[in-house]
Design a protein around this motif. Structure first.
Motif, short mmCIF file in Angstrom:
data_model
loop_
_atom_site.label_atom_id
_atom_site.label_comp_id
_atom_site.label_asym_id
_atom_site.label_seq_id
_atom_site.Cartn_x
_atom_site.Cartn_y
_atom_site.Cartn_z
N THR A 99 0.80 -1.23 0.00
CA THR A 99 0.00 0.00 0.00
C THR A 99 0.83 1.27 0.00
O THR A 99 0.29 2.35 -0.27
N PRO A 160 -11.52 -1.89 2.09
CA PRO A 160 -10.75 -1.01 1.21
C PRO A 160 -9.24 -1.20 1.41
O PRO A 160 -8.80 -1.95 2.26
N PHE A 161 -8.47 -0.43 0.63
CA PHE A 161 -7.01 -0.53 0.69
C PHE A 161 -6.40 0.37 1.75
O PHE A 161 -5.27 0.14 2.18
N PRO A 164 -6.43 -1.68 5.44
CA PRO A 164 -6.84 -3.04 5.08
C PRO A 164 -6.94 -3.99 6.26
O PRO A 164 -7.86 -4.81 6.32
N SER A 187 -9.81 -5.46 -0.83
CA SER A 187 -9.49 -4.61 -1.96
C SER A 187 -8.46 -5.29 -2.86
O SER A 187 -7.48 -5.86 -2.37
N LYS A 189 -6.23 -3.91 -4.29
CA LYS A 189 -4.98 -3.18 -4.15
C LYS A 189 -4.25 -3.49 -2.85
O LYS A 189 -3.11 -3.04 -2.65
N ASP A 217 -13.27 -7.87 -8.96
CA ASP A 217 -14.53 -7.17 -9.19
C ASP A 217 -15.62 -8.06 -9.78
O ASP A 217 -16.81 -7.77 -9.64
N GLY A 236 -15.80 2.09 1.75
CA GLY A 236 -15.25 2.52 0.47
C GLY A 236 -15.90 3.80 -0.01
O GLY A 236 -16.34 4.64 0.79
#
Length: 480
Positions: A99, A160-161, A164, A187, A189, A217, A236
């Protein structure tokens, strides 16, 4: 392991966890270190079949989870928390790599996640109902009634990133404490550190299917809308949060979305303390927090002194290599995110804003930006920046600002620095937001508190007790 050794290590291939088994994905995508650019992991792209299997595994496991007594769920969670605490540095270092978060922050986040899971364990034995006094009416007299709480069944969690490990723990811990089964989608990411967290928690001995992981996704809409899912918890963007709200039907949801970080500094505040906190909480985590300080409103009487103090503090913040423990701020999640913030700032300057400090960009790393002479129509004021940039605006009358925040689309948290009890109470009573932090910034959060927003900033509250309340359902028991 040295930084050079880490950079040269082959990418880790992440596997999905479905029904107690680790599963390889047919397709993967690269996860890159945003500071160095090298590939550190191959993350799964889960298929619809993977999603189907995860949902079915959770559906089957919900019975076993609901049958576990509270003390057993607490024991498993305490053990899981101890295991996470023992691997704090490993998980934190992975988070920093994927990240760009400063290692010192990543380690603290992992330590807090372990503490949070302990808090969830304690709440597992405190899930309470309520006695209903039936003799309040003639038809109820002589009867006994209780509201009792039971697990909802299957919880979908999408994380989310930007936090996390913390935000996964805020969903995974309460879901298991309440006796539910979980389908988790991290996520794309920041998948590797979450994978390591799940590996660690599973070692505590939860039933097969209690925790299932899917990625990418493709599978997202399925695990939100499927009728086997009873509750959806998402952190998010507002855009995706609204899509989820439209897709869930009659399911209950917890949505923790965005904000614009309003923080007030009144003329009677401790200016030095407020300036230090605002400066650091405007750029901490590279500004990638839903409650990052973004709009600072300062009384005219102390405005210039406050600005000088903020700039002095900003200049002292160390940006650099996320893996260097001396670094206080690392990178944004990727170069695209840094370019987006850079463009928002440039647009504001073109529209008349003054950059008191203008952060330069190198790849995904962006220095601190401090703006003045902004107006409410500029996107850096009205939209969430999600980067290391904030503005300082003078005020004389605070009441119209309170009204403007209440009438805006956002309502996550607000901070106010003042020694006036009357002003603090006025803020609490009149600002329509999820929380008002007195003598703290909008970014202040303790993990046991009920955290969340109103309006477009979200629905529901996070925090072990409050998430468990949402992840259980009430059932009325009447004894005639």
């Amino acid at each position: 392991m040295s930084t050079q050794e880490q950079s040269s290590a082959p990418p880790v291939r992440i596997r999905m966890q479905i029904d107690g088994q680790w599963r390889e994905a047919e397709q993967t995508h690269d996860v890159r270190d945003p500071y160095r650019g090298d590939v550190i992991a191959l993350a799964p792209i889960s298929s619809l079949r993977d999603g189907e299997d995860a949902l079915e595994a959770a559906r089957k496991a919900k019975t076993a989870m609901a049958a576990l007594p509270g003390h057993e769920r607490a024991r498993l969670l305490h053990r899981a928390a101890d295991l996470v605490a023992a691997r704090t540095e490993q998980i934190g270092r992975t988070m920093a790599r994927e990240t760009g978060k400063a290692l010192r922050d990543a380690i603290v986040e992992t330590q807090r996640a372990a503490e949070l899971i302990h808090l969830c364990a304690e709440e597992a034995v405190r899930i309470q109902g309520e006695h209903i006094p039936m003799d309040a009416s003639s038809i109820g007299a002589g009867k006994i009634a209780m509201m009792m709480r039971y697990p909802v069944g299957v919880v979908t969690a999408i994380t989310p990133f930007n936090g996390p490990i913390s935000l996964t723990a805020h969903k995974l811990g309460p879901a298991l404490a309440a006796g539910n089964a979980l389908v988790l989608k991290p996520s794309p990411k920041a998948p590797l550190c979450v994978h390591q967290l799940v590996e660690t928690v599973l070692e505590a001995g939860f039933p097969a299917g209690a925790i299932n992981t899917v990625y990418g996704d493709t599978v997202g809409p399925r695990i939100v809308s499927d009728p086997r899912v009873d509750f959806v918890s998402f952190t998010g963007s507002i855009r995706v949060g609204k899509m989820i709200r439209d897709a869930v039907g009659m399911k209950r949801v917890a949505l923790e979305l965005g904000g614009v970080g309003p923080t007030f500094v009144h003329h009677d505040a401790d200016i030095a303390e407020a300036a230090k906190a605002c400066a650091r909480n405007g750029v901490a985590l590279a500004g990638q927090s839903c409650v990052s300080v973004q709009n600072i409103y300062v009384h005219k009487r102390v405005h210039d002194r406050f600005v000088d103090a903020v700039l002095q503090e900003v200049d002292a913040i160390r940006f650099g290599d996320p893996l260097d423990m001396a670094t206080e701020v690392g990178t944004l999640i990727d170069e695209e995110a840094a370019i987006r913030v850079e463009r928002m700032v440039a647009e504001a300057v073109e529209e008349g804003a003054c950059a008191l400090r203008a952060g330069t960009r190198r790849g995904a790393q962006l220095g601190a930006t401090v703006l003045s002479q902004v107006n409410p129509n500029m996107r850096v004021v009205s939209d969430e920046i999600f980067g290391p940039a904030f503005s300082i605006q003078p005020y004389e009358d605070i009441a119209p600002l309170f009204a403007a925040i209440s009438e805006s689309a956002y309502g996550l948290q607000c901070g106010i620095y003042t020694n006036s009890l009357d002003l603090a109470l006025s803020a609490i009573r009149t600002i329509r937001t999820g929380g008002v932090i007195v003598n703290g910034t909008s970014r202040w959060r303790s993990d046991q508190m009920p955290y969340g927003g109103v309006k477009d900033s979200g629905i529901g509250r996070e925090g072990p007790k409050f998430s468990i309340r949402d992840m259980t359902e009430e059932r009325l028991f009447v004894l005639n």
